[in-house]
Scaffold this motif. Structure first.
Motif, short mmCIF file in Angstrom:
data_model
loop_
_atom_site.label_atom_id
_atom_site.label_comp_id
_atom_site.label_asym_id
_atom_site.label_seq_id
_atom_site.Cartn_x
_atom_site.Cartn_y
_atom_site.Cartn_z
N TYR A 162 0.85 -1.19 0.00
CA TYR A 162 0.00 0.00 0.00
C TYR A 162 0.88 1.24 0.00
O TYR A 162 1.95 1.26 0.63
N VAL A 220 -14.84 6.24 5.15
CA VAL A 220 -13.85 5.96 4.11
C VAL A 220 -14.56 5.66 2.79
O VAL A 220 -15.55 4.91 2.76
N TYR A 252 -7.56 1.14 5.98
CA TYR A 252 -7.33 2.59 5.98
C TYR A 252 -6.44 3.01 7.13
O TYR A 252 -5.60 3.92 6.99
N THR A 295 0.87 5.47 0.78
CA THR A 295 0.13 6.47 1.54
C THR A 295 0.69 7.85 1.26
O THR A 295 1.90 8.02 1.04
N ARG A 341 -2.81 3.98 7.14
CA ARG A 341 -2.37 5.32 6.75
C ARG A 341 -1.62 6.02 7.88
O ARG A 341 -0.74 6.87 7.63
N ARG A 374 -10.28 8.82 3.40
CA ARG A 374 -11.26 9.32 4.37
C ARG A 374 -11.94 10.57 3.81
O ARG A 374 -11.29 11.41 3.16
N TYR A 390 -8.13 2.96 -4.17
CA TYR A 390 -7.86 3.94 -3.11
C TYR A 390 -8.83 3.75 -1.96
O TYR A 390 -9.95 3.27 -2.11
N LEU A 391 -8.35 4.10 -0.78
CA LEU A 391 -9.15 4.16 0.44
C LEU A 391 -8.85 5.52 1.07
O LEU A 391 -7.76 5.73 1.62
N SER A 412 -14.00 4.27 -1.21
CA SER A 412 -13.10 3.43 -1.99
C SER A 412 -13.70 3.17 -3.36
O SER A 412 -14.93 3.04 -3.51
N LEU A 443 -3.71 5.09 0.29
CA LEU A 443 -4.40 5.45 1.52
C LEU A 443 -4.12 6.92 1.82
O LEU A 443 -2.97 7.36 1.76
N ASP A 496 -5.80 10.79 3.85
CA ASP A 496 -6.73 11.43 4.77
C ASP A 496 -7.68 12.37 4.02
O ASP A 496 -7.67 12.44 2.79
N PRO A 499 -12.26 -2.40 5.00
CA PRO A 499 -11.77 -1.08 4.60
C PRO A 499 -11.28 -0.22 5.75
O PRO A 499 -10.29 0.51 5.60
#
Length: 379
Positions: free
Chosen positions: A90, A239, A252, A92, A255, A181, A178-179, A241, A157, A159, A248
């Motif tokens: 992943y 979140v 997440y 970030t 991150r 927030r 993507y994940l 996605s 990941l 924010d 998830p």
């Protein structure tokens, strides 16, 4: 061969600088491990040299103003240190910022999630205050893809800063999951065309509980899966996605490793805010020095935990110390101690660039496989 020679030869395989510039970089790297502050005046004192302190300071100034950095080479060095090639990972994204005088210093960083503290690979100095825009994020990630491809990226990941239709559409066009927030008051549209705030979908959650919605909603012009969790504080973590994933929220939360990275570069490690640099090109070069120092300390921390003494796990479930700090303390002690041994120094030079395929387990301990100590065997 002493430690400086070993580091210079190891780095030469990647950075391509001549001996004087490599010597200067290695001197700064070792001084950084001793001083633990990214301040040229302090580094000059800690550089092992017979020259005057003022001469060391001017030499570092010239280095940061004149030397060309190929950040693709540095990215390959870092990715090889952790043997990320062929693995899935992943990524970030996040920013770290602070103020020096009237200057706002703002660094956007792309990192690989790894063992509690993300590994920095590319970074961009934003010559402005506040959030990054979609063009800056796309440029940073495109540079990573151009060097390492996208097939091994499990997802990005990020924010709440990293929302936006154009950015999300670009990620989807590159087939990158993507994940990210989103804010509680973000407006979404369901399949019937009804608009509402996303928080209404998770309003009845109790603290510690989470919900994964089975159907997509339209947010910022993109159809995404939404999931939410209520934090102990009562705040909602929501979140979005572009692909369905069974966990998830937990994914997440990885991150947060980039936050740990920034803490290591700041108050818990190298105090990067102590720098007096304000020009973006010099800050970007400074970040390269910090990133390599961070990676070296982390690698040594991994080695020490596996072969010397495991870190204790406290009652709250976390280790007594970060792997980075474990390695940094060991390196600083080794560099400042009066009884340094050449074999220990050489071992740590090898570990600096040694991926797992060069390691072997014997009698329950991690050891180096036999190979000649040269840049070809480490490249």
């Amino acid at each position: 061969m002493d430690l400086s020679d070993g580091l210079r030869d190891s780095l030469k395989a990647y950075l391509g600088w001549g001996k004087p510039r490599l010597d200067c970089f290695v001197s700064m790297l070792l001084a950084l491990l001793n001083a633990r502050q990214m301040n040229l005046s302090l580094l000059a004192v800690h550089i092992d040299s017979d020259t005057e302190i003022a001469s060391r300071y001017r030499r570092m100034q010239r280095f940061f103003s004149q030397v060309f950095f190929d950040y693709n080479d540095i990215a390959h060095l870092i990715m090889n240190m952790f043997a990320f090639s062929g693995q899935h990972y992943y990524l970030t994204l996040d920013r770290t910022n602070w103020k020096w005088g009237k200057s706002n210093l703002n660094i956007l960083t792309l990192a690989v999630v790894y063992q509690g503290a993300a590994i920095p690979v590319y970074w961009m100095v934003l010559n402005k205050r506040g959030n990054s825009n979609h063009r800056e994020r796309m440029a940073l990630l495109q540079r990573f893809i151009s060097q390492f491809g996208r097939n091994h990226i499990l997802g990005v990941l990020a924010d709440r800063e990293f929302i936006g239709g154009e950015w999300w559409k670009w990620l989807s066009s590159k087939e990158i999951p993507y994940l990210i927030r989103i804010k509680e008051n973000q407006v979404m549209t369901d399949k019937h065309g009804k608009a509402m705030h996303v928080r209404s979908l998770f309003a009845n959650l109790t603290p510690g509980k989470q919900r994964i919605l089975r159907h997509r909603r339209e947010v910022s012009g993109e159809w995404v899966w939404l999931s939410g969790s209520k934090l102990p504080s009562g705040e909602l973590l929501i979140v979005a996605s572009n692909h369905y994933t069974p966990d998830p929220i937990d994914t997440y939360r990885l991150r947060w490793e980039i936050e740990n990275l920034f803490q290591c570069l700041k108050g818990r490690g190298f105090h990067m805010e102590a720098t007096h640099f304000t020009k973006p090109p010099r800050i970007k070069k400074m970040m390269a020095l910090l990133a390599i120092g961070f990676c070296w300390a982390h690698k040594v921390g991994e080695w020490k935990e596996k072969t010397v003494k495991p870190l204790k796990v406290k009652k709250h479930g976390r280790k007594e110390q970060s792997i980075f700090r474990y390695g940094l303390d060991y390196l600083t002690d080794l560099l400042t101690g009066s009884g340094r041994e050449a074999l220990d120094n050489l071992r740590l030079v090898i570990l600096f660039l040694c991926p797992p395929q060069f390691m072997v387990v014997e009698d329950g301990r991690m050891r180096l496989k036999p190979f000649s100590f040269n840049t070809n065997s480490m490249g």
